[in-house]
Design a protein around this motif. Sequence first.
Motif, PDB file in Angstrom:
ATOM      1  N   LYS A 145       0.193  -5.466  12.119  1.00 14.79           N
ATOM      2  CA  LYS A 145       0.335  -5.183  10.683  1.00 14.79           C
ATOM      3  C   LYS A 145       1.762  -4.759  10.351  1.00 14.79           C
ATOM      4  O   LYS A 145       2.333  -5.210   9.359  1.00 14.79           O
ATOM      5  N   GLU A 146       2.354  -3.918  11.183  1.00 15.55           N
ATOM      6  CA  GLU A 146       3.730  -3.494  10.956  1.00 15.55           C
ATOM      7  C   GLU A 146       4.685  -4.681  11.038  1.00 15.55           C
ATOM      8  O   GLU A 146       5.632  -4.785  10.261  1.00 15.55           O
ATOM      9  N   ASP A 174       4.355  -6.698   7.813  1.00 14.84           N
ATOM     10  CA  ASP A 174       4.998  -5.990   6.700  1.00 14.84           C
ATOM     11  C   ASP A 174       6.518  -6.106   6.791  1.00 14.84           C
ATOM     12  O   ASP A 174       7.197  -6.319   5.780  1.00 14.84           O
ATOM     13  N   SER A 192      -2.439  -2.358  14.596  1.00 12.58           N
ATOM     14  CA  SER A 192      -1.436  -1.683  13.773  1.00 12.58           C
ATOM     15  C   SER A 192      -0.045  -2.244  14.051  1.00 12.58           C
ATOM     16  O   SER A 192       0.776  -2.350  13.131  1.00 12.58           O
TER      17      SER A 192
END
Length: 61
Positions: free
Chosen positions: A43-44, A47, A40
């Motif tokens: 992924k952050e 992004d 996660s």
Amino acid sequence: MSLYMLPLAIGPWQIALIVVIVLLLFGGKKIPELMRGLGSGIKEFKDASKEEDKDEKAKKE
């Protein structure tokens, strides 16, 4: 091979040793939770970097 590249040369025995040490330190039940958090976080980061690229393009136009 350069002296600076030497630490990056990781073979299968070194990877196996790292896996065993991680298992001993954290235990089998804690590892999926750690990997989920790592995923996660990555992924952050992706992004946020995509959003930064969009902002850069919008400023140029």
